[in-house]
Every structure is written in structure tokens, then in C-alpha cells.
Design a protein around this motif. Structure first.
Motif, PDB file in Angstrom:
ATOM      1  N   LEU A  39      -9.045 -42.584  -0.114  1.00  0.00           N
ATOM      2  CA  LEU A  39      -8.747 -43.471  -1.235  1.00  0.00           C
ATOM      3  C   LEU A  39      -9.490 -43.015  -2.492  1.00  0.00           C
ATOM      4  O   LEU A  39      -8.923 -43.003  -3.600  1.00  0.00           O
ATOM      5  CB  LEU A  39      -9.157 -44.898  -0.860  1.00  0.00           C
ATOM      6  CG  LEU A  39      -8.532 -46.023  -1.651  1.00  0.00           C
ATOM      7  CD1 LEU A  39      -7.021 -45.993  -1.568  1.00  0.00           C
ATOM      8  CD2 LEU A  39      -9.034 -47.373  -1.098  1.00  0.00           C
ATOM      9  N   LEU A  79      -7.757 -41.852  -5.916  1.00  0.00           N
ATOM     10  CA  LEU A  79      -8.049 -42.518  -7.194  1.00  0.00           C
ATOM     11  C   LEU A  79      -8.540 -41.520  -8.232  1.00  0.00           C
ATOM     12  O   LEU A  79      -8.200 -41.625  -9.420  1.00  0.00           O
ATOM     13  CB  LEU A  79      -9.093 -43.613  -6.992  1.00  0.00           C
ATOM     14  CG  LEU A  79      -8.567 -44.932  -6.439  1.00  0.00           C
ATOM     15  CD1 LEU A  79      -9.718 -45.856  -6.098  1.00  0.00           C
ATOM     16  CD2 LEU A  79      -7.650 -45.607  -7.452  1.00  0.00           C
ATOM     17  N   ARG A 130      -3.170 -49.509  -0.077  1.00  0.00           N
ATOM     18  CA  ARG A 130      -4.221 -50.273  -0.757  1.00  0.00           C
ATOM     19  C   ARG A 130      -3.712 -50.912  -2.053  1.00  0.00           C
ATOM     20  O   ARG A 130      -3.925 -52.089  -2.297  1.00  0.00           O
ATOM     21  CB  ARG A 130      -5.416 -49.335  -1.057  1.00  0.00           C
ATOM     22  CG  ARG A 130      -6.582 -50.026  -1.714  1.00  0.00           C
ATOM     23  CD  ARG A 130      -7.300 -50.930  -0.729  1.00  0.00           C
ATOM     24  NE  ARG A 130      -8.278 -51.790  -1.407  1.00  0.00           N
ATOM     25  CZ  ARG A 130      -8.095 -53.091  -1.601  1.00  0.00           C
ATOM     26  NH1 ARG A 130      -6.994 -53.678  -1.176  1.00  0.00           N
ATOM     27  NH2 ARG A 130      -9.022 -53.821  -2.198  1.00  0.00           N
ATOM     28  N   TYR A 131      -3.027 -50.140  -2.889  1.00  0.00           N
ATOM     29  CA  TYR A 131      -2.708 -50.636  -4.234  1.00  0.00           C
ATOM     30  C   TYR A 131      -1.275 -51.140  -4.416  1.00  0.00           C
ATOM     31  O   TYR A 131      -0.970 -51.717  -5.448  1.00  0.00           O
ATOM     32  CB  TYR A 131      -3.051 -49.559  -5.274  1.00  0.00           C
ATOM     33  CG  TYR A 131      -4.537 -49.311  -5.317  1.00  0.00           C
ATOM     34  CD1 TYR A 131      -5.406 -50.296  -5.773  1.00  0.00           C
ATOM     35  CD2 TYR A 131      -5.057 -48.124  -4.844  1.00  0.00           C
ATOM     36  CE1 TYR A 131      -6.777 -50.088  -5.754  1.00  0.00           C
ATOM     37  CE2 TYR A 131      -6.423 -47.908  -4.838  1.00  0.00           C
ATOM     38  CZ  TYR A 131      -7.288 -48.906  -5.284  1.00  0.00           C
ATOM     39  OH  TYR A 131      -8.637 -48.717  -5.264  1.00  0.00           O
ATOM     40  N   PHE A 166      -3.355 -44.707  -0.392  1.00  0.00           N
ATOM     41  CA  PHE A 166      -3.283 -45.229  -1.761  1.00  0.00           C
ATOM     42  C   PHE A 166      -2.219 -46.332  -1.867  1.00  0.00           C
ATOM     43  O   PHE A 166      -2.474 -47.411  -2.429  1.00  0.00           O
ATOM     44  CB  PHE A 166      -2.964 -44.071  -2.719  1.00  0.00           C
ATOM     45  CG  PHE A 166      -2.788 -44.497  -4.137  1.00  0.00           C
ATOM     46  CD1 PHE A 166      -3.895 -44.700  -4.961  1.00  0.00           C
ATOM     47  CD2 PHE A 166      -1.521 -44.711  -4.672  1.00  0.00           C
ATOM     48  CE1 PHE A 166      -3.735 -45.098  -6.275  1.00  0.00           C
ATOM     49  CE2 PHE A 166      -1.365 -45.111  -5.980  1.00  0.00           C
ATOM     50  CZ  PHE A 166      -2.466 -45.307  -6.791  1.00  0.00           C
ATOM     51  N   LEU A 167      -1.033 -46.055  -1.297  1.00  0.00           N
ATOM     52  CA  LEU A 167       0.058 -47.045  -1.390  1.00  0.00           C
ATOM     53  C   LEU A 167      -0.263 -48.308  -0.598  1.00  0.00           C
ATOM     54  O   LEU A 167       0.033 -49.422  -1.042  1.00  0.00           O
ATOM     55  CB  LEU A 167       1.378 -46.433  -0.896  1.00  0.00           C
ATOM     56  CG  LEU A 167       1.968 -45.320  -1.777  1.00  0.00           C
ATOM     57  CD1 LEU A 167       3.174 -44.692  -1.104  1.00  0.00           C
ATOM     58  CD2 LEU A 167       2.350 -45.853  -3.155  1.00  0.00           C
ATOM     59  N   GLN A 220      -3.523 -54.011   1.102  1.00  0.00           N
ATOM     60  CA  GLN A 220      -4.141 -54.228   2.419  1.00  0.00           C
ATOM     61  C   GLN A 220      -5.642 -53.958   2.358  1.00  0.00           C
ATOM     62  O   GLN A 220      -6.104 -53.186   1.511  1.00  0.00           O
ATOM     63  CB  GLN A 220      -3.481 -53.307   3.446  1.00  0.00           C
ATOM     64  CG  GLN A 220      -2.062 -53.743   3.799  1.00  0.00           C
ATOM     65  CD  GLN A 220      -1.552 -53.093   5.060  1.00  0.00           C
ATOM     66  OE1 GLN A 220      -2.163 -52.181   5.587  1.00  0.00           O
ATOM     67  NE2 GLN A 220      -0.421 -53.563   5.541  1.00  0.00           N
ATOM     68  N   GLU A 221      -6.343 -54.596   3.283  1.00  0.00           N
ATOM     69  CA  GLU A 221      -7.787 -54.378   3.402  1.00  0.00           C
ATOM     70  C   GLU A 221      -8.036 -53.000   4.018  1.00  0.00           C
ATOM     71  O   GLU A 221      -7.154 -52.456   4.701  1.00  0.00           O
ATOM     72  CB  GLU A 221      -8.399 -55.447   4.312  1.00  0.00           C
ATOM     73  CG  GLU A 221      -8.283 -56.861   3.777  1.00  0.00           C
ATOM     74  CD  GLU A 221      -9.145 -57.118   2.553  1.00  0.00           C
ATOM     75  OE1 GLU A 221     -10.109 -56.353   2.331  1.00  0.00           O
ATOM     76  OE2 GLU A 221      -8.847 -58.062   1.808  1.00  0.00           O
ATOM     77  N   VAL A 267      -5.564 -39.822  -9.646  1.00  0.00           N
ATOM     78  CA  VAL A 267      -4.805 -40.721 -10.531  1.00  0.00           C
ATOM     79  C   VAL A 267      -5.542 -40.864 -11.860  1.00  0.00           C
ATOM     80  O   VAL A 267      -4.923 -40.801 -12.940  1.00  0.00           O
ATOM     81  CB  VAL A 267      -4.604 -42.112  -9.859  1.00  0.00           C
ATOM     82  CG1 VAL A 267      -4.001 -43.105 -10.838  1.00  0.00           C
ATOM     83  CG2 VAL A 267      -3.705 -41.990  -8.630  1.00  0.00           C
ATOM     84  N   ARG A 268      -6.840 -41.045 -11.753  1.00  0.00           N
ATOM     85  CA  ARG A 268      -7.642 -41.197 -12.974  1.00  0.00           C
ATOM     86  C   ARG A 268      -7.535 -39.938 -13.825  1.00  0.00           C
ATOM     87  O   ARG A 268      -7.381 -40.008 -15.053  1.00  0.00           O
ATOM     88  CB  ARG A 268      -9.104 -41.460 -12.580  1.00  0.00           C
ATOM     89  CG  ARG A 268      -9.946 -41.998 -13.727  1.00  0.00           C
ATOM     90  CD  ARG A 268     -11.364 -42.325 -13.302  1.00  0.00           C
ATOM     91  NE  ARG A 268     -11.437 -43.524 -12.472  1.00  0.00           N
ATOM     92  CZ  ARG A 268     -11.920 -43.562 -11.240  1.00  0.00           C
ATOM     93  NH1 ARG A 268     -12.380 -42.477 -10.659  1.00  0.00           N
ATOM     94  NH2 ARG A 268     -11.982 -44.691 -10.581  1.00  0.00           N
ATOM     95  N   VAL A 286       0.710 -39.606  -7.764  1.00  0.00           N
ATOM     96  CA  VAL A 286       1.035 -39.927  -6.358  1.00  0.00           C
ATOM     97  C   VAL A 286       1.866 -38.795  -5.732  1.00  0.00           C
ATOM     98  O   VAL A 286       1.677 -38.446  -4.570  1.00  0.00           O
ATOM     99  CB  VAL A 286       1.797 -41.277  -6.281  1.00  0.00           C
ATOM    100  CG1 VAL A 286       2.408 -41.500  -4.905  1.00  0.00           C
ATOM    101  CG2 VAL A 286       0.867 -42.426  -6.610  1.00  0.00           C
TER     102      VAL A 286
END
Lengths: 191, 180
Positions: free
Chosen positions: A176, A180, A151-152, A148-149, A156-157, A183-184, A137
Motif C-alpha cells: 500500500l 501510494l 483500501r481506497y 490499493f483498490l 476495507q481494513e 500515486v503521489r 494505478v
């Protein structure tokens, strides 16, 4: 003869009182979420608190202009995101040293984890994973991090994220996806 | 829909805040688990920081109230002390004023008494003087009368002795006529 119902016009004072009560309930319910988002974005407790206060101050000033097109949370989040953007801009210009000194390190931020009913090994593993996500992040761009924040962490939608950030849903998805992927990569790199 | 209705529906429906992270992008269970842990970590940190901020605000308010109550208490004590001292001073001043008044009255009485005594003395002296004067007056009058008579007698004698010679015949005539 039609019997009309006499509707008493609401006085300005009564309307103001109702608006104040509404706003107070919004502050009470949404303040922790706004603070959480700003804390995750900035990793600085004092700064997050300051920006949260500024956010609600701004919201209070503009409460009469809020038409209810979006949810109150989305509206507040939009204000918070704008304040955060202003902060980053100012930090780059003037105060970056000071704010960087106040921000909590990634490792320290990763220390926060509820114990739950996990074993010690699982807890260590979870802590490691949290640290890796924080690292990822930290390396995200500002927009990717915000999306990202939202959503996860704020769950939020995509449509709400799009409204809050002022981006299209497609752009939100793209940011997004990139976030991801990073992060992955961080998680795989250490696995 | 009004603002408050919208807000209430947002709160009650909870559809804007999915409870599960079930994004189709996150198919990997490790990734999903890491994101869940990350959210839990942020939640815990935020809750802790938020409650600390709140308690700090409460502590600040509490300390402010404590300071205000202390200040008020001190003010009351100082006020009552100052009031007591002022009252005591006032009483002392009143007592002193009464003493001074009594002393002045005494002094005035003494002065009056002295004046009265003086006046009496003066009166008695005047009486004595008048008595003396009245007792001395007849003698003087007598003396004066005697002296007047003596004077007149001498004058008569002198006058009689000093009658001019030219008048002697007339005198003789008077005597002669008188005798005649």
C-alpha cells in the motif's frame, strides 16, 4: 423428572432452502461491490461482469464449505482476486490482444465523475486528478493495484485486505505504501 | 455465530467499510482529495455499468418474453386456423360421403326397380308361354291320339293282311266254331 424440549431435526430440504436464501441475499448485497472491484482492476465492463458471475458461481459451489471464519465479503473478494489472477495469467499466455482491445482507456475511465455541487473549474481539476490516479494505478504491479483498490475504493481494513489477498498485514502495508508513493509521484509530477 | 448471523452483522455494523478515507498514510489533503475523487469516479462508472448490465438482462428477458408471447400467439392463430380448416374439410367430406351414399342408395333402388320390372316381365312372359303351352297341348294330344289310332288301324290291317297261310285253317276253324 426433567422436562426436555423436543427439538425437531431439520430436514435436508429445509436446510438447503435456508442456505439458498442466505446465498441469494449475499449475492444481492455483495454483487455490486465485487463487480466494482473487478471493473476497477480490469477496466473492462464485459470482463468484469463475466468474472463477477464466475465468482458467484464458484461461491455457490463452495457455499457449504464456507465456515464463517471471515466475513462473506472477504471470502467473496478472495475468490474474485483469485479469478482475476487466473485471468491475468491466461491473458499473458493467450488472449492478451483481445482483452486489451476491450479494456477502456485510462482517459475514458477518468471521465466518470459525479457532478455534485462543484464549480466547472473544480470539476475539471477533479477530472484531471482522477486521470492521474488511473495512470498511476495502471503502472502498479498486480498486488499493489489489488491492495490499493481494496483500501481506497472498497474501503476495507488492512486485516480484511490481508485475509482477502492471503498476505500478512505487514506485506499489505508495504504494498500500500509503495502504491501510494507512486500515486503521489504521479500527482506531484503534473502539479 | 452462524453464517447468516455473521453476514447480517457485517451488513449492519458497516465497520468493515469505513465511510471516510482517513488513513494516516494519506496526510496530504491533495492526495486525499484525489483519492476521494478517484473512488467517486469508480463508483459512478461501476453503478452505471452495473445498471446497464441489469437493464440489458431485463431487456433480454423482456425481448425473450415478447418473442415467446409472439410465438405462442402465432401458434394459437395457426392452430385455430388449422382446426377450422380441418373442421371445414371434415364437414365437406361428410357432405360428400352423404351425397355418395344417397346416390348409391338411389342407384340401388333403381337397380331393384329394374330387377323387379324384369322379374315381372319374365313372369308375364312365362305366363304367356304357359298359356300358349296349355292352349296348344289338347291339340297335340288329340293329334297324338289320332295318329296312334291310325297307326293301330294300319297295324291291324297289316297284321290281318299278313296272317300266314298256314294259320288259315285255324282261323277258319275259329270262324266255323264261332259261327257254329
Amino acid at each position: 423428572m426433567a422436562a426436555g424440549i423436543a427439538v425437531k431435526p431439520m430436514s435436508a430440504q429445509a436446510a438447503q432452502e435456508i442456505a439458498a436464501r442466505e446465498f441469494a441475499s449475499i449475492v444481492e448485497s455483495h454483487r455490486p461491490q465485487i463487480f466494482r472491484f473487478l471493473l476497477a482492476s480490469l477496466r473492462d465492463v464485459d470482463l468484469a461482469e463475466t468474472l463477477t458471475q464466475e465468482c458467484f458461481l464458484k461461491a455457490h459451489r463452495n457455499w457449504s464449505h464456507f465456515r464463517g471464519d471471515s466475513s462473506a465479503m472477504t471470502w467473496l473478494m478472495r475468490i474474485a482476486i483469485n479469478l482475476q489472477k487466473d485471468h491475468w495469467r491466461n491473458r499473458r499466455l493467450q488472449f492478451w490482444r483481445h482483452t486489451q482491445a476491450n479494456a477502456v482507456g485510462v482517459d475514458e475511465a477518468g471521465e466518470w465523475l459525479p457532478n455534485g455541487e462543484r464549480s466547472a473549474e473544480q470539476q475539471i481539476l477533479a477530472r484531471e486528478q482522477v486521470g492521474q490516479v488511473w495512470k498511476a494505478v495502471e503502472n502498479l504491479s498486480q498486488r499493489q493495484r489489488t491492495v490499493f483498490l481494496l483500501r481506497y475504493v472498497e474501503e476495507q481494513e488492512l486485516s480484511e485486505i490481508a485475509q482477502a489477498t492471503g498476505l500478512s498485514e505487514g506485506t499489505v502495508k508495504a504494498h500500500l505504501s509503495r502504491a501510494l508513493a507512486k500515486v503521489r509521484a504521479e500527482l506531484r509530477g503534473t502539479r | 455465530m452462524s453464517k447468516s448471523d455473521k453476514f447480517r452483522s457485517d451488513r449492519l455494523a458497516g465497520k468493515s467499510f469505513p465511510s471516510e478515507i482517513d488513513d494516516p498514510i494519506v496526510a496530504d489533503p491533495i492526495m486525499s482529495g484525489a483519492l476521494k475523487h478517484f473512488k467517486a469516479s469508480v463508483d459512478a462508472w461501476s453503478a452505471s455499468a452495473y445498471s446497464r448490465q441489469k437493464s440489458a438482462v431485463r431487456a433480454a428477458q423482456h425481448s425473450w418474453r415478447l418473442a415467446a408471447s409472439w410465438a405462442l400467439g402465432c401458434l394459437l392463430v395457426a392452430g385455430s386456423l388449422a382446426g377450422g380448416l380441418y373442421e371445414r374439410r371434415q364437414r365437406q367430406e361428410a357432405v360428400r360421403a352423404a351425397e355418395i351414399k344417397a346416390e348409391t342408395q338411389k342407384a340401388a333402388q333403381k337397380i331393384d326397380l329394374a330387377r323387379a320390372a324384369e322379374a315381372e316381365q319374365h313372369l308375364s312372359l312365362t305366363r304367356v308361354a304357359t298359356n300358349i303351352a296349355t292352349s296348344r297341348q289338347p291339340r297335340a294330344v288329340k293329334r297324338a291320339a289320332n295318329s296312334d289310332e291310325d297307326l293301330l288301324a294300319t297295324v291291324d290291317n297289316d297284321v290281318s293282311r299278313q296272317v300266314p297261310a298256314a294259320m288259315e285253317p285255324l282261323a277258319q276253324m275259329i270262324d266255323g266254331n264261332g259261327t257254329n
